[in-house]
Scaffold this motif. Structure first.
Motif, PDB file in Angstrom:
ATOM      1  N   PRO A  11      57.502   8.791   4.928  1.00 19.86           N
ATOM      2  CA  PRO A  11      57.528   8.594   6.392  1.00 19.86           C
ATOM      3  C   PRO A  11      56.134   8.590   6.997  1.00 19.86           C
ATOM      4  O   PRO A  11      55.816   7.725   7.847  1.00 19.86           O
ATOM      5  CB  PRO A  11      58.324   9.776   6.912  1.00 19.86           C
ATOM      6  CG  PRO A  11      58.921  10.429   5.757  1.00 19.86           C
ATOM      7  CD  PRO A  11      58.271   9.952   4.530  1.00 19.86           C
ATOM      8  N   HIS A  12      55.264   9.495   6.522  1.00 19.24           N
ATOM      9  CA  HIS A  12      53.909   9.547   7.052  1.00 19.24           C
ATOM     10  C   HIS A  12      53.188   8.241   6.779  1.00 19.24           C
ATOM     11  O   HIS A  12      52.483   7.700   7.635  1.00 19.24           O
ATOM     12  CB  HIS A  12      53.128  10.696   6.416  1.00 19.24           C
ATOM     13  CG  HIS A  12      53.756  12.029   6.601  1.00 19.24           C
ATOM     14  ND1 HIS A  12      54.996  12.358   6.088  1.00 19.24           N
ATOM     15  CD2 HIS A  12      53.339  13.135   7.246  1.00 19.24           C
ATOM     16  CE1 HIS A  12      55.294  13.592   6.408  1.00 19.24           C
ATOM     17  NE2 HIS A  12      54.301  14.094   7.113  1.00 19.24           N
ATOM     18  N   ILE A  13      53.389   7.750   5.563  1.00 20.37           N
ATOM     19  CA  ILE A  13      52.691   6.517   5.204  1.00 20.37           C
ATOM     20  C   ILE A  13      53.205   5.345   6.019  1.00 20.37           C
ATOM     21  O   ILE A  13      52.430   4.479   6.447  1.00 20.37           O
ATOM     22  CB  ILE A  13      52.827   6.260   3.692  1.00 20.37           C
ATOM     23  CG1 ILE A  13      51.942   7.270   2.970  1.00 20.37           C
ATOM     24  CG2 ILE A  13      52.422   4.858   3.332  1.00 20.37           C
ATOM     25  CD1 ILE A  13      52.073   7.224   1.509  1.00 20.37           C
ATOM     26  N   ALA A  14      54.521   5.354   6.285  1.00 17.19           N
ATOM     27  CA  ALA A  14      55.071   4.278   7.106  1.00 17.19           C
ATOM     28  C   ALA A  14      54.406   4.273   8.471  1.00 17.19           C
ATOM     29  O   ALA A  14      53.984   3.222   8.982  1.00 17.19           O
ATOM     30  CB  ALA A  14      56.572   4.449   7.249  1.00 17.19           C
ATOM     31  N   ILE A  15      54.286   5.476   9.060  1.00 19.12           N
ATOM     32  CA  ILE A  15      53.623   5.550  10.368  1.00 19.12           C
ATOM     33  C   ILE A  15      52.196   5.048  10.247  1.00 19.12           C
ATOM     34  O   ILE A  15      51.707   4.269  11.088  1.00 19.12           O
ATOM     35  CB  ILE A  15      53.643   7.005  10.874  1.00 19.12           C
ATOM     36  CG1 ILE A  15      55.070   7.468  11.131  1.00 19.12           C
ATOM     37  CG2 ILE A  15      52.820   7.137  12.141  1.00 19.12           C
ATOM     38  CD1 ILE A  15      55.584   7.239  12.478  1.00 19.12           C
ATOM     39  N   GLY A  16      51.516   5.463   9.187  1.00 22.83           N
ATOM     40  CA  GLY A  16      50.130   5.032   8.991  1.00 22.83           C
ATOM     41  C   GLY A  16      50.019   3.527   8.890  1.00 22.83           C
ATOM     42  O   GLY A  16      49.135   2.907   9.496  1.00 22.83           O
ATOM     43  N   GLU A  17      50.920   2.918   8.122  1.00 23.27           N
ATOM     44  CA  GLU A  17      50.915   1.462   7.996  1.00 23.27           C
ATOM     45  C   GLU A  17      51.068   0.805   9.351  1.00 23.27           C
ATOM     46  O   GLU A  17      50.382  -0.171   9.686  1.00 23.27           O
ATOM     47  CB  GLU A  17      52.082   1.008   7.109  1.00 23.27           C
ATOM     48  CG  GLU A  17      52.062   1.512   5.680  1.00 23.27           C
ATOM     49  CD  GLU A  17      51.049   0.770   4.853  1.00 23.27           C
ATOM     50  OE1 GLU A  17      50.729  -0.346   5.258  1.00 23.27           O
ATOM     51  OE2 GLU A  17      50.595   1.319   3.831  1.00 23.27           O
ATOM     52  N   PHE A  18      51.973   1.351  10.128  1.00 19.87           N
ATOM     53  CA  PHE A  18      52.201   0.724  11.428  1.00 19.87           C
ATOM     54  C   PHE A  18      51.006   0.906  12.354  1.00 19.87           C
ATOM     55  O   PHE A  18      50.752   0.057  13.201  1.00 19.87           O
ATOM     56  CB  PHE A  18      53.479   1.263  12.067  1.00 19.87           C
ATOM     57  CG  PHE A  18      54.685   0.474  11.669  1.00 19.87           C
ATOM     58  CD1 PHE A  18      55.053  -0.626  12.400  1.00 19.87           C
ATOM     59  CD2 PHE A  18      55.420   0.814  10.544  1.00 19.87           C
ATOM     60  CE1 PHE A  18      56.163  -1.366  12.031  1.00 19.87           C
ATOM     61  CE2 PHE A  18      56.515   0.084  10.177  1.00 19.87           C
ATOM     62  CZ  PHE A  18      56.893  -1.014  10.918  1.00 19.87           C
ATOM     63  N   ILE A  19      50.273   2.042  12.172  1.00 18.90           N
ATOM     64  CA  ILE A  19      49.055   2.199  12.977  1.00 18.90           C
ATOM     65  C   ILE A  19      48.084   1.068  12.659  1.00 18.90           C
ATOM     66  O   ILE A  19      47.545   0.402  13.552  1.00 18.90           O
ATOM     67  CB  ILE A  19      48.397   3.563  12.690  1.00 18.90           C
ATOM     68  CG1 ILE A  19      49.277   4.688  13.193  1.00 18.90           C
ATOM     69  CG2 ILE A  19      47.033   3.643  13.352  1.00 18.90           C
ATOM     70  CD1 ILE A  19      48.816   6.035  12.771  1.00 18.90           C
ATOM     71  N   ILE A  20      47.901   0.815  11.349  1.00 23.21           N
ATOM     72  CA  ILE A  20      46.973  -0.251  10.950  1.00 23.21           C
ATOM     73  C   ILE A  20      47.457  -1.606  11.455  1.00 23.21           C
ATOM     74  O   ILE A  20      46.695  -2.403  12.011  1.00 23.21           O
ATOM     75  CB  ILE A  20      46.831  -0.250   9.414  1.00 23.21           C
ATOM     76  CG1 ILE A  20      46.195   1.068   8.977  1.00 23.21           C
ATOM     77  CG2 ILE A  20      45.996  -1.422   8.964  1.00 23.21           C
ATOM     78  CD1 ILE A  20      46.264   1.299   7.519  1.00 23.21           C
ATOM     79  N   LEU A  21      48.789  -1.806  11.320  1.00 21.24           N
ATOM     80  CA  LEU A  21      49.369  -3.067  11.779  1.00 21.24           C
ATOM     81  C   LEU A  21      49.112  -3.277  13.259  1.00 21.24           C
ATOM     82  O   LEU A  21      48.707  -4.361  13.711  1.00 21.24           O
ATOM     83  CB  LEU A  21      50.871  -3.050  11.486  1.00 21.24           C
ATOM     84  CG  LEU A  21      51.649  -4.269  11.957  1.00 21.24           C
ATOM     85  CD1 LEU A  21      51.220  -5.481  11.166  1.00 21.24           C
ATOM     86  CD2 LEU A  21      53.126  -4.039  11.813  1.00 21.24           C
ATOM     87  N   LEU A  22      49.330  -2.187  14.029  1.00 17.79           N
ATOM     88  CA  LEU A  22      49.125  -2.299  15.473  1.00 17.79           C
ATOM     89  C   LEU A  22      47.677  -2.615  15.796  1.00 17.79           C
ATOM     90  O   LEU A  22      47.390  -3.416  16.700  1.00 17.79           O
ATOM     91  CB  LEU A  22      49.531  -0.998  16.148  1.00 17.79           C
ATOM     92  CG  LEU A  22      51.014  -0.846  16.468  1.00 17.79           C
ATOM     93  CD1 LEU A  22      51.354   0.568  16.777  1.00 17.79           C
ATOM     94  CD2 LEU A  22      51.360  -1.734  17.646  1.00 17.79           C
ATOM     95  N   MET A  23      46.747  -2.004  15.049  1.00 20.19           N
ATOM     96  CA  MET A  23      45.340  -2.276  15.325  1.00 20.19           C
ATOM     97  C   MET A  23      45.002  -3.718  15.027  1.00 20.19           C
ATOM     98  O   MET A  23      44.287  -4.384  15.800  1.00 20.19           O
ATOM     99  CB  MET A  23      44.467  -1.338  14.515  1.00 20.19           C
ATOM    100  CG  MET A  23      44.482   0.052  15.084  1.00 20.19           C
ATOM    101  SD  MET A  23      43.456   1.139  14.148  1.00 20.19           S
ATOM    102  CE  MET A  23      43.093   2.353  15.373  1.00 20.19           C
ATOM    103  N   ILE A  24      45.535  -4.223  13.910  1.00 27.87           N
ATOM    104  CA  ILE A  24      45.264  -5.638  13.581  1.00 27.87           C
ATOM    105  C   ILE A  24      45.860  -6.548  14.651  1.00 27.87           C
ATOM    106  O   ILE A  24      45.210  -7.491  15.129  1.00 27.87           O
ATOM    107  CB  ILE A  24      45.857  -5.967  12.192  1.00 27.87           C
ATOM    108  CG1 ILE A  24      45.118  -5.154  11.127  1.00 27.87           C
ATOM    109  CG2 ILE A  24      45.754  -7.442  11.903  1.00 27.87           C
ATOM    110  CD1 ILE A  24      45.755  -5.215   9.786  1.00 27.87           C
ATOM    111  N   LEU A  25      47.117  -6.246  15.025  1.00 27.02           N
ATOM    112  CA  LEU A  25      47.755  -7.058  16.057  1.00 27.02           C
ATOM    113  C   LEU A  25      46.957  -7.003  17.352  1.00 27.02           C
ATOM    114  O   LEU A  25      46.844  -8.002  18.073  1.00 27.02           O
ATOM    115  CB  LEU A  25      49.180  -6.569  16.301  1.00 27.02           C
ATOM    116  CG  LEU A  25      50.211  -6.891  15.221  1.00 27.02           C
ATOM    117  CD1 LEU A  25      51.549  -6.304  15.578  1.00 27.02           C
ATOM    118  CD2 LEU A  25      50.319  -8.381  15.056  1.00 27.02           C
ATOM    119  N   GLY A  26      46.410  -5.810  17.634  1.00 30.29           N
ATOM    120  CA  GLY A  26      45.632  -5.661  18.859  1.00 30.29           C
ATOM    121  C   GLY A  26      44.445  -6.596  18.891  1.00 30.29           C
ATOM    122  O   GLY A  26      44.015  -7.035  19.950  1.00 30.29           O
ATOM    123  N   ILE A  27      43.904  -6.904  17.719  1.00 22.85           N
ATOM    124  CA  ILE A  27      42.780  -7.828  17.690  1.00 22.85           C
ATOM    125  C   ILE A  27      43.254  -9.277  17.825  1.00 22.85           C
ATOM    126  O   ILE A  27      42.685 -10.057  18.568  1.00 22.85           O
ATOM    127  CB  ILE A  27      41.990  -7.650  16.378  1.00 22.85           C
ATOM    128  CG1 ILE A  27      41.447  -6.231  16.313  1.00 22.85           C
ATOM    129  CG2 ILE A  27      40.869  -8.660  16.291  1.00 22.85           C
ATOM    130  CD1 ILE A  27      40.899  -5.873  14.977  1.00 22.85           C
TER     131      ILE A  27
END
Lengths: 477, 103, 496
Positions: A11-27
């Protein structure tokens, strides 16, 4: 190592992945698609909730050189934290619309805070605990400061300074505990403490650790931030600030009080007295306040002091009451702040500015009234059951604590007074000339408010299943 | 002469720095001074950790790791604090902590 | 029979009606709402009488509600259980009657916001019935707390068009005062209940909070006294016992007439019932120790407030203080700790409930006609309203304690009971010293009658009482005479 990841950290890693995903999407996402950021973060949280089923709980699992652990206790707290995060992410609509450019970053930070909170609960090591606490802390500074205007910056700065000082105090205590026991690991410290005679230095260091931790719960001596920060916060951030750090820190404080710091008798008394003083301070302070957010800030400090009093008198029974109270309290709080979010932060938050609002918005205001009555502990709400259950725990701890309990009960009369101060103007009839606002709520906000209100009533009517769950968790710690 | 320096000397320095930082952060009127005091606390704690890591912990050197982490996190904290202070400073144009009491 | 005559139906019928009335699907037509409320109340009253008719003291009504096959809070031994013995049933019947009368009386006093008003009345009714029939300490506490919400709104709202805005603010202030006092009391009471619950278990009992499982004998006496005192403070706010009484005159004076009727007629009795149920029944040992203090407080209640009542000039305040004085008598009856004292005390609750209802009704009628409650400026009511005068004389005589009416029997029995108490000299003394009550009450009541009703000139605009008011006063008077002539109806039911 891989085994560890698959057993606890998915679960922690899933959240982490989504953090990275959100940052990429933000760009890369175009500006006008900022609305989808909320969906992405909700998706991440839901994924994490689903992945919680992979966590190994029976027997307890220790991973990464004993620095992270999981059992049913951490699983429950993870679940509640994620659910609260889910609701807070839904509520973040208003703020996202106001900071379109940084919507994705905002959601990434929100998820990072949740990740930190989950890590705090499952930490088995002071290093992990400290790092994840700072992760949660940083994300909260940014979430507070994200709102437009000067007030949010001042609130964030104040929160930062108090957190920095209190984490300094915490680490100072940790350093001495490390010196005594030669390790930062909870299990090792617990072993050492049970085998050897404890010294005064041990008590002092555990008191310092506890002081540093409970400042996040707005318990004195580091409690002065609470009113200022709550006043300056945006309401969806408040829903976040008043639930997730609280859950995480209570989760770890209870574990610490049972295991590594459990042998210090002085600690119990220090915390009990501090929480009593906090309850006194918060309840009397709130009487003078007229700002709804400030009153709710004081009530949050008061409530955490009730919980802390029960938690400091360590026993398994108390632990179950603490968990139950926390769950009820968190739901009530989210409902209250969801209403403030619908009401919109741009409007003045003075209690009198709500005058007559009930007559234009029956359903929403009714749900809010249920939440406030729940905070006050009026029957048919979960707050009533939670208070009774918590107080049975204090009574059970011995006749010495009866004066403590009596003081708390007297303070609840003050508490009722300021809750009435919030509630009564809403039911007041005002002249036809003054324009009472009609609240415009979108579906997601209504969903949060109404579902929380329904849960409050449901727990108030048949609490038994939830209590049983809490007892099961507490006996399995 | 070096033999006379024991663990307790280091600990004393750590304690002294911590207390200086703590009281400084509580009583200072200048925001920059408050931030510097927090750094003082950080350094005092780090001295403690390193000392204990050297004298009491033979195996894992967890104290060193902790102090490394704390240095990193403290730097980030300082940076964030300075940035927020910069945002506030634009409005108030003062570094006196008593000016920042709008809430 | 037990399926049809069940307590949950008795308690939750008003709750359901309350929810129904406030819900948007129900019509907001004033007349329909009022008639519906009256019909429900009449039905409820008949139903209670029916239950009372089939009541059997050996086999009281008990019913338990389960949630998903479990007790309410199983891990604390808290059950959702209702149990009605004879005392509960008598007080339930009184509740039902008083609400019936109050809702009939609402016709002229309630001008706005009908749906909300009747809804709150039914909610209050449900809560009070719940208090009287709860079979579990925490359930009792739940209803005790629940009662605050409707009581607040009933006192605080301006149900009739306000004469001036100041009155309205007084309403709100006195309602907040009421709620804070009650909440203070109930918090102290909660401490007592929690302690009793815990020590009952730790001294060898089972983990249970229902009244039938509590055996206080095993608890150390000091702790029993602590618990008993805590509970007494809680009930003392409601009863009220003298230092905790100051909410009562304000609340009763500022509330609308039907609300005052309910407050004085029923709400105060919950305090007396609580003392009977908890202190008297569950912890007799501790009660014996604190009874001398309590008896002296009761004496102060009786005499002091009688003097205070004499000094008042507002009719409603006179009646409010007289009811404090009478509740002191109820307390004295309980302090006697014998059968006569107990049954007299319960009987006095009923008779005082009826009397005070009638008195507030009269005060309300006068206020409605003259817009004035000051006895120094009122005059000539007798000439303008002869029928009201007749009822007023009879009810005031009843409240003084003239034979033929119920309060006579209960007052005399209370004092006899207190004289017969054989364990403490203090009780006998207080019984003797409280005898002047009979004189004092006649003083202030006759002052009211004399100043208000006689003299003055005839005013053509003043109408005599209407049919509704006639029904209310007549039924109250009927009850008073009935229980005055046949006190055994109640005394035998208490079975003592």
């Amino acid at each position: 190592m891989l085994n560890d990841i698959f057993n606890i950290l998915l679960p922690h890693i899933a959240i982490g992945e989504f953090i990275i995903l959100l940052m990429i999407l933000g760009i890369f996402m175009p500006l006008r698609q900022f609305k989808y950021s909320r969906l992405v973060s909700i998706l991440g949280i839901v994924t994490a909730i689903v992945l919680l089923s992979t966590v190994q709980t029976e027997p307890q699992y220790f991973g990464f050189r004993n620095s992270v652990m999981s059992d049913s206790y951490t699983l429950l707290f993870d679940f509640i934290i994620l659910s609260c995060g889910f609701l807070c992410a839904i509520l973040s609509r208003n703020i996202i619309y106001s900071i379109k450019r940084h919507a994705y970053t905002y959601q990434a930070i929100l998820l990072a805070g949740i990740l930190g909170a989950m890590n705090i609960v499952s930490a088995n090591d002071f290093l992990t605990l400290f790092v994840s606490m700072e992760l949660m802390g940083f994300s909260i500074y940014f979430l507070i400061a994200a709102a437009k205007g000067y007030y949010s910056k001042e609130a964030a700065f104040k929160y930062l300074i108090t957190s920095a000082v209190s984490s300094g105090v915490f680490l100072f205590g940790v350093s001495y505990l490390y010196g005594i026991t030669g390790s930062l690991n909870f299990s090792v410290i617990y072993e050492y403490v049970t085998e050897n005679e404890t010294s005064l230095l041990y008590s002092v260091s555990s008191i310092l650790i506890a002081l540093g931790l409970i400042s996040k719960l707005a318990i004195l001596p580091f409690a002065n931030w609470v009113v200022d920060v709550y006043k300056g916060c945006e309401s969806s951030t408040l829903a976040y600030l008043s639930t997730i750090p609280k859950l995480a820190v209570f989760g770890i404080v209870c574990r610490l009080l049972v295991f590594p710091l459990g042998s210090s008798f002085e600690l119990t008394f220090v915390i009990a007295i501090l929480s009593l003083i906090t309850a006194f301070w918060a309840n009397t302070y709130a009487i003078r306040e007229n700002n709804v957010k400030a009153i709710l800030a004081c009530s949050s400090a008061a409530n955490s002091s009730y919980i802390m009093l029960a938690a400091s008198l360590v026993s398994v029974y108390n632990l179950s009451t603490v968990i139950f109270y926390l769950i009820c309290y968190v739901i009530i709080n989210i409902a209250a702040f969801a209403y403030l979010n619908i009401y919109n932060d741009k409007n003045p938050m003075d209690v009198n500015s709500f005058a007559g609002i009930f007559y234009k918005n029956h359903g929403l205001t009714g749900a809010y009234a249920i939440a406030i009555l729940g905070l006050a502990g009026i029957p048919i709400t979960s707050g009533f059951i939670a208070k009774i259950y918590l107080f049975t725990a204090i009574v059970k701890s011995g006749l010495i604590f009866v004066p403590f309990l009596l003081t708390l009960l007297m303070l609840m009369v003050f508490a009722l007074f300021y809750y009435l101060k919030i509630l009564l103007p809403m039911f007041e009839k005002c002249d036809k000339n003054t324009d009472v606002p009609t609240l415009k709520a979108v579906f997601s906000q209504k969903f949060v408010l109404v579902s929380c209100a329904i849960i409050i009533i449901l727990i108030g009517i048949c609490p038994e299943k939830l209590i049983e769950l809490c007892r099961f968790i507490a006996y399995n710690i | 002469m070096m033999n006379n320096i024991t663990m307790y000397h280091y600990l004393f320095i750590g304690l002294f720095m911590f207390l200086t930082g703590f009281f400084g952060s509580v009583f200072a009127k200048n925001i920059i001074k408050v931030l510097i005091s927090i750094e003082f606390m950080l350094l005092g704690i780090n001295i403690n950790f390193v000392t204990f890591g050297t004298y009491c912990d033979g195996l894992d050197f967890e104290g060193y790791i902790m102090s490394l982490f704390y240095i990193g996190i403290g730097a980030v904290e300082f940076a964030v604090a300075l940035y927020l202070f910069y945002l506030m400073f634009q409005k108030k144009d003062s570094d006196n902590i008593q000016k920042y009491t709008d809430l | 029979m037990s399926i049809i005559l069940s307590i949950p139906f008795l308690v939750f019928l008003p709750l359901i009606i309350s929810a129904l009335i406030i819900s948007p699907i129900f019509t907001s037509n004033e007349i329909v709402v009022r008639r519906f409320a009256k019909g429900v109340c009449a039905f409820h009253f008949l139903y209670t009488i029916l239950m009372l008719g089939f009541f059997n003291a050996q086999n009281p009504y008990i019913s338990e509600i389960h949630f998903m096959g479990m007790d309410w809070i199983q891990s604390l031994g808290i059950k959702f259980i209702f149990k009605a013995d004879s005392v509960s049933m008598i007080l339930c019947a009184l509740t039902s009657f008083v609400f019936f009368v109050a809702i009939i009386a609402s016709k002229f006093n309630i001008r706005t916001n009908h749906k909300f008003y009747y809804s709150m009345q039914f909610l209050l009714m449900s809560a009070i019935l719940g208090i009287f029939t709860a079979g579990d300490m925490f359930l009792f506490f739940l209803f005790w707390e629940l009662e605050m919400i409707p009581a607040y709104f009933l006192i605080a709202e301006k149900w009739s068009e306000p004469a001036n805005i100041e009155f309205y603010n007084d309403n709100k202030k006195s309602a907040i005062k009421f709620i804070l006092f009650t909440f203070f009391g109930s918090m102290v009471m909660l401490l007592g209940i929690l302690l009793l619950h815990y020590y009952n278990m730790s001294s060898g009992g089972t983990l249970s909070a229902s009244f039938s499982d509590i055996f206080a004998n095993g608890i150390p006496l000091k702790i029993q006294i602590l618990i008993s005192t805590c509970l007494l403070i809680g009930f003392g706010v409601k009863l009220p016992i003298i230092p905790l009484h100051s909410w009562l005159p304000d609340a009763h004076t500022n509330a609308a007439t039907p609300v005052s009727m309910v407050l004085a007629g029923i709400l105060l009795k919950t305090g007396g019932y609580g003392i009977f149920r908890f202190n008297y029944q569950l912890m007799p040992d501790a009660f014996k120790v604190i009874v001398p203090v309590l008896a002296i407080l009761a004496l102060i209640n009786i005499i002091y407030t009688a003097f205070v009542a004499y000094a008042q000039i507002d009719i409603k305040r006179i009646i409010a203080y007289s009811s404090i004085s009478n509740m002191g008598l109820v307390l004295l009856g309980l302090c006697a700790i014998n059968k006569i004292g107990l049954s007299a005390s319960i009987f006095h609750m009923v008779s005082h409930g009826l009397v005070t209802c009638g008195l507030f009704m009269i005060a309300g009628i006068i206020y409605l006609r003259y817009k004035d409650r000051n006895i120094n400026t009122l005059s000539g009511i007798a000439a303008n309203m002869p029928r009201l005068y007749g009822f007023a004389v009879l009810i005031i005589l009843a409240s003084i304690g003239v034979p033929l009416f119920a309060p006579f029997v209960s007052e005399i029995l209370t004092i006899i009971g207190a004289m017969n108490s054989d364990f403490s000299f203090v009780i006998k003394c207080t019984a003797l010293l409280s005898l002047p009550l009979l004189i004092l009450s006649s003083c202030y009541m006759l002052k009211f009658l004399h100043n208000g009703f006689f003299g003055g000139e005839i005013n053509e605009k003043i109408n005599d009482i209407s049919v509704h008011e006639f029904i209310v006063l007549a039924s109250i008077l009927g009850g008073l005479v009935l229980f005055g002539l046949f006190p055994n109806v109640i005394l035998e039911m208490i079975g003592i």
